[in-house]
Structures are given as structure tokens and as C-alpha cells.
Write an enzyme that holds these catalytic residues in place. Structure first.
Site, PDB file in Angstrom:
ATOM      1  N   ASP A  95      63.076  97.423  43.708  1.00  0.00           N
ATOM      2  CA  ASP A  95      64.139  97.441  42.717  1.00  0.00           C
ATOM      3  C   ASP A  95      63.817  96.486  41.581  1.00  0.00           C
ATOM      4  O   ASP A  95      63.923  96.823  40.404  1.00  0.00           O
ATOM      5  CB  ASP A  95      65.441  97.019  43.408  1.00  0.00           C
ATOM      6  CG  ASP A  95      66.638  97.348  42.574  1.00  0.00           C
ATOM      7  OD1 ASP A  95      67.711  96.786  42.852  1.00  0.00           O
ATOM      8  OD2 ASP A  95      66.511  98.171  41.658  1.00  0.00           O
TER       9      ASP A  95
ATOM     10  N   ASP B  70      73.231 100.619  45.468  1.00  0.00           N
ATOM     11  CA  ASP B  70      73.529  99.232  45.804  1.00  0.00           C
ATOM     12  C   ASP B  70      74.588  99.160  46.871  1.00  0.00           C
ATOM     13  O   ASP B  70      74.461  98.406  47.837  1.00  0.00           O
ATOM     14  CB  ASP B  70      74.021  98.488  44.561  1.00  0.00           C
ATOM     15  CG  ASP B  70      72.969  98.422  43.491  1.00  0.00           C
ATOM     16  OD1 ASP B  70      73.329  98.428  42.311  1.00  0.00           O
ATOM     17  OD2 ASP B  70      71.786  98.376  43.852  1.00  0.00           O
TER      18      ASP B  70
END
Lengths: 458, 261
Positions: free
Chosen positions: A269, A376
Site C-alpha cells: 500500500d 482499509d
């Protein structure tokens, strides 16, 4: 400054609206300037795109980046005011994200603790082919690392595929993919979940009732997510979908692989969003060039954004709040892609091509929300869910991971307010979460158990 | 054990804290953040103290009962000291935050005062401390079992709940006292907080002789409550006015706004 009209429903005194995240540096108070392109600065948003299919493409995009260039051109004083105004909304936005993240985690933890199904090991996904049933620790570690490599490569491939699709404007394909993924999540996974919950509580339900319930749930979900619906209902559906996906991960990822994957995906990420050639960054930049919202269907938005036209009239094509959904969570079976049909639906208000310097258009209500990608949500919930699924049944570990993730999210939002660009939401939270999971499980648990057995209090 | 025990103990332990949260903290996003950050700081202090204790235990002979007991006492005391140290660190952080908030605000006033932060920080510490002490017990209370079947006290759950409640309150008051002491450089207030904390933790060594632990803790809590109330601008007149439901005259000193003098 129209975009900064406070339409918050807080009834507190004005001081509250100026609450901000804690920041060490305090910029000088700039002079008030009209027409400041501050809206995008105020939109502290973390986007996370998740592609459906197998890839998780952590994608964090600050919405409204397109206007940033206009801001930067105006000098530091304006930027200071940008920063101040951004930070004014900081605390409220943090809470607007705390609530859904907490809710998602609560759903996952409650399910894990009560429904046995999600903690039973019933095979693995094809993306993690190596089994962890090996006698030696080294072999097990190796297998988990290999599983992680495979999983992350699948995710990278899917992300790149998505970026390519987006670049070549294959919107229909993306849209169809997305619809397929959400269909599967909303119908099949919900059906399985309902079945397991009913089994756990030994409640009988006939098939016609099940069909009715699932059909209604799924149909309303599809409408809310892909078309229009009340914001809270849409948010609720996004939370439920994230929770379902997290539960699938918790069930089908082997023990050690799950932890290594969590660590690896936060690194991925970080790189995908911050590196210049990262796929997510390219996605953001492409979307900015086209002045389109970026994959609104994969994002949780905390508020509706009625965009007010800034100096650039095209910036009105923002505010994807309503159709956010995350299809990528079904990484296994689906190849969903973020839908771009949302871009057509986005203009909830006509863009007001204002010349910001002195004109004050009719006050457009703008409630700027914060956006967080559904991926997330999913990975936060996976971490907390796995903490809850530990064989020792310790609740302290779950609580510690929960607090750690929230603090990580808070810090990430603080950084977002400071840097005002797309930021990955996973690294800080997952790092804290992992540290606290392992340390609480191995260090704090014996200590607290010993204290509890003697009924000592610290 | 039954649902009645579960709910009873939950509400005894967390009821007051939950109401404090709902009425004073839940509306303000900044306070919620300060609360969670306070909980985080307490957690970190617990982590470090558990690390020390764990290392000490692993380095020692597990069969030596007296040594293990001594290490436990050491662990408890060290944990208390570390908690107070982290409270001080949190105070430092919040001071910096206030400076930032003041600089960012339009009229030079911070949206939240250090006293309010002290209160919220205390609640954060208390909630986390109480949660860590109590949650596993509550989870066990839902399951099957008989309390004290091996000869231990049968009041285990109940006294744990009461102890947790008093500890949450104490942390709240200690937060106020501690921050006041740091703000006004009154080191004896800080020392008093540390000593009180050590005393309360030490008194739990009397368990299961609950009169030796619960009674002193509640007395200390009452003392801390009065002290914190006085420090926050309360007085006997305020209390009388409040109890008689008279409206407060502005400027007469109400709890939230009056600066410490």
C-alpha cells in the site's frame, strides 16, 4: 469562501468547529482571502481503491487533488490558510471515520466470537496454495511467505489490470465487473452468513422466508450502492459488505499467512500510493487528468459532497459519495472493477463556474466528508477479527488491536491534513495493530492473567 | 454464572464511566480523540511494564513461589510508576497540542482547555485500565462455572466490578489532579497522585480480604473527588446551588470554564 461554509450540525459553539487534530507546528494565521481554492485541501480524504477480483489495490487518493495545483500557485500564505481550514475539519472527520470502522470491527468480532463457522478451518483459497500443516516451524514460515508472495502478486496484477482498463476507458467492463462482484457479495455471502448465524443459534427458518429476506437485502443493497439511496443506508451496506469480506478472509487465510499478508499489504500500500510509478498513484493521476472521480464505488464516504464549482468548472465532477461501494473485496471469485458509471451520477449540483476571487455564489451547502477505501475497512477488520479468533480467547488482545488501529487512523488523518495528498491508510494502523497484537498476546496476557488470578489491580 | 451476573457486573464497573462518556465526551470529536489517545498511552505503559515483568519472570526460577510473588509485587509497583510516567508524557503532548490549537484558532482561544483535557485524559486512562481488568472476567461470567468452588471468595465478580469502578473514577480524578499539578508546578500534587495510585494498587494485595482493599480505595476516591472538585473551581456554594437546582450566576465559577488559580 463558500466551500468553507460550516454546515456542520454541531450545535456547539464556534470553537468546536475549529477543532483540529493535534499538530505541533502552528502556521501563522493568514489573512482571510476569498476564492481560495481550499476545498480540496479541506477534503482530507483517503481513498482506497479496492479492486475486486483478487487484487487489493490499496488506493489512496485525496479527492480534489485536481484543484491542488490552483492552490499551490497562490503562495504560502494561502496554503497556510488552506492548512488551517483543513485542520479545522480534522477532528470531526476523524470521528466520522472512527464510527464506521468501529462498527465494522464490532460486527466482525461479534461474529467471530459467536459463530463457530468462521474460525473453523475448511480448506484454503487457491491464492494461498501452500498448506501450513507442516511439522517444522521453518517450513511453515516458508509456506506462509510463499502464500503471501502469491497473494500480493495477484493483487498487483489485478491492480495493474484495473489501471490499464481505466486508462483505456473500458468503463463498461469495469462496471459490469463491479456489478457482478457486488451481486455475489450481497447475495451469496449474505446467504451463507445468515445460514451460519441461524445454525449457531439453532433457529429454524424456512426457505421462502430466507428467499424473501435475502432478495430484499440484496436488491436494496445493489440499488443503494450502485445507484442512489439514503446515505446512511449506503454506509450501512458498505460496512456490512466489508465485514462479510473480512470474515471470508479470516476464515480462509491460514494462520501465519494472514499475518504475513497483512504486513506485506501495508508495505505494498505504501509503495503503490507513494511511489511515482505505483499503480494507484497512476490511477489517481489519470483520474485527475480526466477530472473524474476515482472509483467512487469502492470508497466509503462519510458525507455527501455537493460540490461547488471552483475556478475550474470541471471540478464539479466530484463528490462520489453516494455510490461508493467496494467490489474488490471479493478477491477470490470476482473480477470486479471499480465502476465508472458513477461519474455520470456525480453531479448532484450543477457546477458553478465561479470566479472565486470576489464572487460569492449562493451559499452551496457543502459538507465535506472524508473518504476511506473499503479495503482499509476490510484489512482493519481482518486484523481485529484474527485477534479475536486467537485460541486463547483473550479479549484484551482484541481491545488493544482496536485501540491501536484507531490511533493509527488518527495519525494517518493527521498526516493527511498536513500533506494534503493521497496517503495510504493501511501502513500506520496495521503496523500498530500487529505490534500490539503480538505484544499483548505474548507479554500482556500472562501478566494480566496472573494479576487477575490474585485479584490485583494496577 | 448467569446473564444477571454479567449485566450486573458490567453496569457496576462501566456504568458511571459510560455515562460520563455519553454526557460529556461523546458530543465533541476532539474529546473523543483525546480519550482514545489517553487509552493508547495507558496501553503502551502496560505493554512496557508487562515486558519488564515477563523478562524478570523468564529469567527467574518458576518454582520459587516467594520469588514469583516478589516479582509480581515489583511488577505491580513498576507498572503503577510507568502509568504515571506516561500520564506525564501525555500531559506534555497535550500541552503541545493546545499550543497548536491556539495558534490555529481564529480568536486565539483553544477549543478545549487543559482542564477539560485533563478530565478526558483521566477518563481515557481509567476506561482502558478498567477494560483490561474486567473484560475477560465478564466474558467468563457468561460461561458456565461456579465462583469460588475451590475455596476462593464467592464475591469475586462483584468485588472485581466494584474495584474496577473505583479505579476508573480514581483515574479520572488523578488526571485532573496530575495535570493541575503539572500546570502550576505543584509537585506535591503529582507526588500525591503517585502515592495514591501506589496505595490503591498496594491495597489490592489484601484481596480477598475485601475490606482491606475496597474500603480504602473508596475513601481515597472520595478524597480525590473532593480535591479535584475544589481544584476545578468547585466550592460548597456551587454544590449547594446545584443541589437546590438554582441556576448558576455567570462568572461565579462553574466547572468547565474557570481557569485554575
Amino acid at each position: 469562501m463558500i466551500t468553507f461554509m460550516n454546515n456542520s450540525d454541531s450545535e456547539d459553539e464556534t470553537c468546536n468547529e475549529r477543532t483540529s487534530l493535534m499538530s505541533a507546528e502552528s502556521p501563522p494565521i493568514p489573512s482571510y482571502q476569498d476564492g481560495l481554492q481550499a476545498s480540496e485541501a479541506g477534503e482530507a480524504q483517503i481513498h482506497r481503491k479496492r479492486h475486486a477480483g483478487s487484487s487489493r489495490s490499496p488506493n489512496n487518493v485525496a479527492d480534489g487533488d485536481m484543484s491542488d495545483s490552483g492552490v499551490r500557485a497562490r503562495g504560502s500564505a494561502l496554503e497556510n490558510e488552506d492548512e488551517e481550514l483543513t485542520l479545522k475539519y480534522g477532528a470531526k472527520h476523524v470521528i466520522m471515520l472512527f464510527a464506521p470502522v468501529t462498527l465494522c470491527m464490532i460486527v466482525v468480532v461479534a461474529t467471530i466470537k459467536s459463530v463457530r463457522f468462521y474460525t473453523e478451518k475448511n480448506g484454503q483459497l487457491i491464492y494461498t496454495p501452500f498448506s501450513e500443516d507442516t511439522p517444522s516451524v521453518g517450513q511453515r514460515l516458508l509456506n506462509s511467505v510463499l502464500n503471501t508472495i502469491i497473494m500480493i502478486s495477484v493483487i498487483v496484477v489485478m491492480t495493474v489490470f484495473l489501471v490499464v482498463l481505466y486508462k483505456y476507458r473500458c468503463y463498461k467492463f469495469i462496471h459490469g465487473w463491479l456489478i457482478l462482484s457486488s451481486l455475489m457479495l450481497l447475495f451469496l455471502f449474505t446467504y451463507i452468513y445468515l445460514g451460519e448465524v441461524l445454525k449457531t443459534y439453532n433457529v429454524a427458518m424456512d426457505y421462502p422466508t430466507v428467499i424473501l429476506v435475502i432478495w430484499n437485502f440484496g436488491a436494496v443493497g445493489m440499488i443503494c450502492i450502485h445507484w442512489k439511496g439514503p446515505l446512511q443506508l449506503q454506509q450501512a451496506y458498505l460496512i456490512m459488505i466489508s465485514a462479510l469480506m473480512a470474515l471470508v478472509f479470516i476464515k480462509y487465510l491460514p494462520e501465519w499467512s494472514a499475518w504475513v499478508i497483512l504486513g506485506a499489504i501495508s508495505i505494498y500500500d505504501l509503495m503503490a500510493v507513494l511511489c511515482p510509478k505505483g499503480p494507484l498513484r497512476m490511477l489517481v493521476e489519470t483520474a485527475q487528468e480526466r477530472n473524474e472521480p476515482i472509483f467512487p464505488a469502492l470508497i466509503y464516504s462519510s458525507a455527501m459532497i455537493w460540490t461547488v464549482g471552483m475556478a475550474k468548472p470541471d471540478t464539479a465532477a466530484r463528490g462520489p459519495s453516494q455510490q461508493t461501494w467496494d467490489a474488490a473485496e471479493d478477491e477470490r471469485e470476482k473480477h470486479s472493477s471499480p465502476s465508472h458509471s458513477d461519474s455520470q451520477i456525480l453531479e448532484t449540483r450543477s457546477p458553478v463556474p465561479s470566479h472565486p476571487i470576489t464572487s460569492l455564489e449562493e451559499p452551496e451547502e457543502e459538507e465535506r466528508g472524508v473518504k476511506l477505501g473499503l479495503g482499509d475497512f476490510i484489512f482493519y477488520s481482518v486484523l481485529v477479527g484474527k485477534a479475536a479468533a486467537t485460541p486463547s480467547g483473550d479479549w484484551n488482545t482484541t481491545l488493544a488491536c482496536f485501540v491501536a488501529i484507531l490511533i493509527g487512523l488518527c495519525l494517518t488523518l493527521l498526516l493527511l491534513a498536513v500533506f494534503k495528498k493521497a496517503l495510504p491508510a493501511l501502513p500506520i494502523s496495521i503496523t500498530f495493530g500487529l505490534i500490539f497484537y503480538f505484544s499483548t498476546d505474548n507479554l500482556v496476557r500472562p501478566f494480566m492473567d496472573t494479576l487477575a488470578s490474585h485479584q490485583l489491580y494496577i | 454464572m448467569t446473564l444477571a451476573v454479567f449485566f450486573g457486573c458490567t453496569f457496576i464497573a462501566f456504568g458511571p464511566a459510560l455515562s460520563l462518556f455519553l454526557f460529556t465526551i461523546a458530543r465533541d470529536p476532539l474529546r473523543i480523540i483525546i480519550l482514545i489517545a489517553g487509552a493508547f498511552f495507558w496501553l503502551v505503559s502496560l505493554l512496557l511494564s508487562s515486558l519488564i515483568w515477563f523478562i524478570a519472570v523468564k529469567a527467574s526460577d518458576p518454582r520459587d513461589e516467594a520469588l514469583q510473588r516478589g516479582l509480581l509485587i515489583f511488577g505491580v509497583m513498576f507498572s503503577v510508576l510507568l502509568q504515571e510516567a506516561f500520564r506525564f508524557l501525555y500531559y506534555k503532548l497535550l500541552r503541545k497540542a493546545i499550543e497548536g490549537l491556539v495558534a490555529l484558532s481564529e480568536d486565539g482561544c483553544s477549543p478545549i482547555s487543559i482542564q477539560q483535557m485533563a478530565y478526558v485524559a483521566g477518563v481515557g486512562f481509567g476506561l482502558m485500565s478498567g477494560a483490561f481488568s474486567m473484560i475477560n472476567l465478564l466474558a467468563d461470567a457468561l460461561g458456565p462455572g461456579t465462583v469460588g468452588i475451590h475455596g476462593d471468595s464467592q464475591l469475586y465478580f462483584l468485588t472485581s466490578a466494584f474495584m474496577t469502578m473505583v479505579l476508573i473514577f480514581l483515574h479520572t480524578f488523578w488526571g485532573i489532579l496530575f495535570f493541575h499539578g503539572c500546570e502550576n508546578q505543584r509537585w506535591w500534587e503529582i507526588a500525591a497522585v503517585v502515592l495514591m495510585h501506589l496505595a490503591v494498587s498496594g491495597s489490592t494485595f489484601w484481596n480477598p480480604l475485601y475490606v482491606g482493599s475496597l474500603v480504602p480505595s473508596y475513601l481515597l476516591m472520595a478524597a480525590a473527588a473532593v480535591w479535584a472538585y475544589l481544584l476545578s473551581g468547585g466550592s460548597a456554594q456551587n454544590l449547594r446551588r446545584f443541589l437546590l437546582c438554582k441556576c448558576l450566576v455567570k462568572g461565579d465559577g462553574d466547572l468547565s470554564g474557570r481557569p485554575w488559580g
